[in-house]
Enzyme design. Sequence first.
Site, PDB file in Angstrom:
ATOM      1  N   LYS A  61      28.112 -57.977   0.526  1.00  0.00           N
ATOM      2  CA  LYS A  61      27.728 -59.352   0.217  1.00  0.00           C
ATOM      3  C   LYS A  61      26.265 -59.395  -0.234  1.00  0.00           C
ATOM      4  O   LYS A  61      25.401 -58.731   0.352  1.00  0.00           O
ATOM      5  CB  LYS A  61      27.915 -60.222   1.453  1.00  0.00           C
ATOM      6  CG  LYS A  61      27.652 -61.703   1.262  1.00  0.00           C
ATOM      7  CD  LYS A  61      27.979 -62.454   2.539  1.00  0.00           C
ATOM      8  CE  LYS A  61      27.727 -63.944   2.417  1.00  0.00           C
ATOM      9  NZ  LYS A  61      28.091 -64.637   3.691  1.00  0.00           N
ATOM     10  N   SER A 130      31.050 -68.380   2.959  1.00  0.00           N
ATOM     11  CA  SER A 130      30.133 -67.979   1.911  1.00  0.00           C
ATOM     12  C   SER A 130      30.394 -66.572   1.387  1.00  0.00           C
ATOM     13  O   SER A 130      29.840 -66.186   0.349  1.00  0.00           O
ATOM     14  CB  SER A 130      28.713 -68.069   2.452  1.00  0.00           C
ATOM     15  OG  SER A 130      28.572 -67.245   3.589  1.00  0.00           O
ATOM     16  N   SER A 154      32.106 -68.071   7.558  1.00  0.00           N
ATOM     17  CA  SER A 154      32.066 -67.393   6.259  1.00  0.00           C
ATOM     18  C   SER A 154      32.721 -66.037   6.151  1.00  0.00           C
ATOM     19  O   SER A 154      32.694 -65.453   5.064  1.00  0.00           O
ATOM     20  CB  SER A 154      30.612 -67.262   5.811  1.00  0.00           C
ATOM     21  OG  SER A 154      30.124 -68.520   5.448  1.00  0.00           O
TER      22      SER A 154
HETATM   23  N1  LIG Z   1      27.494 -68.793   6.344  1.00  0.00           N
HETATM   24  C1  LIG Z   1      28.478 -69.555   6.835  1.00  0.00           C
HETATM   25  O1  LIG Z   1      29.190 -69.130   7.737  1.00  0.00           O
HETATM   26  C2  LIG Z   1      28.631 -70.925   6.271  1.00  0.00           C
HETATM   27  C3  LIG Z   1      30.082 -71.325   6.047  1.00  0.00           C
HETATM   28  O2  LIG Z   1      30.874 -71.369   7.006  1.00  0.00           O
HETATM   29  O3  LIG Z   1      30.432 -71.583   4.882  1.00  0.00           O
END
Ligand SMILES: NC(=O)CC(=O)O
Length: 414
Positions: A61, A130, A154
């Site tokens: 990522k 994300s 995310s």
């Molecule tokens: N960074 C993250 O976990 C934010 C989200 O849940 O989109």
Amino acid sequence: MLSVREIARRVANGEISAQAALVESESRIEARDGELRAFASRPQALVPGEGPLAGVACGVKDIIDTADLPTGMGSSIYEGWQPRADAAIVMALKAAGATIAGKTQTTAFAFLDPAPTRNPHDPTASPGGSSAGSAAAVAAGLIPLAIGTQTGGSVIRPAAYCGAAAIKPSYDLLPTVGVKPYSRSLDTLGLMAASADDLGFALAALTARPELDAAEASLEGLRLGLNRQEFAEAPEPACEEALQRIAALAGQAGASVIERAAPAELADAYKAHGPLQDWEATQALGWEYANHRDALPPKLRAYLDQARLTTPAQYDEARRVARRGRHVTEAWLGEVDVLVTYAAPGEAPATLASTGDSRFNRLWTLMGTPCLTVPLMRGPRGLPVSFQLVGRFGADAQVIAVAKALERLIVAAA
Ligand SMILES: NC(=O)CC(=O)O
């Protein structure tokens, strides 16, 4: 999807070379990523390593530092930014013989403004966020393994939307050194792969903890807690169907499915996630906000405008409530073997303007408990719908073992 363990096994016994395995991933990326847009940058060539993950192409990522690829953070502010050093997790990947196939697209600073990536099952649908590129690249079968991060939801949410398996391990099991922070009490590295079996194999190789490559659990007599996180808004019907389906499969295999309402302290902790994240994100992105506020994407800019108003007293109360929640969670989860709950509020959003909602993930991120999702079914729009397993802090091996048993039931029932 490509299997980490299968690639590693074939390379280890000489059936294929590590280079040939990497060429396979590279050709799949070349063929599909123009439309999928899972990668932000890629190396000139994939060079094989040596070790248990030799031949495994891994996505990283793009908030995670790499010494030989830029780290763009999903933001124009860091366009072309070249870190001097690899993050600790990148060092661990290389030490295990994995090859970095590229930096995967992230939402800006891992917040909610969408990344360019598409859902591999429907290019008009969100891949989630994300860790959008990591989830999409694995689910599309371009690479067998990818690294994501989770502050809210995310890792688990995009994997569920894209139909990949993912684990958000116990807090700090994987080192966040060299990862752009968003909220230091919450930020957790996670893995995405084709199956729970692959997740366990890769996690064991990356952490020098062979017990994480856990043998499949017996479901006979297993105490499977079922929780709907009633403190959060209800999900789409397909998610309730998925929860009931996996509970029924487990029950038919001998597990005791026990409905478990969450104690009040967990509902309080759920509410504390916000102010705690607000305070810590204000600090983590203080330089960007002070020097490049206009270059921040709209959702993040508006969020930081408000988050910076959080008071020390609100933050300290959130920390106290979270700490209390962790103690209560430990006792509550101790009354079952593993908990099953929703992974996401529904199928992937039918728009690229949203990454979805982390309401079924954020509490567990704050509690620091291991969470794991594997593909289960398709919803009314033909997109993946899954479930989430949650274990006690430190019980990562048990969560992996139970997930492997449930995976076998899902395949047999297909
Ligand atoms: N960074 C993250 O976990 C934010 C989200 O849940 O989109």
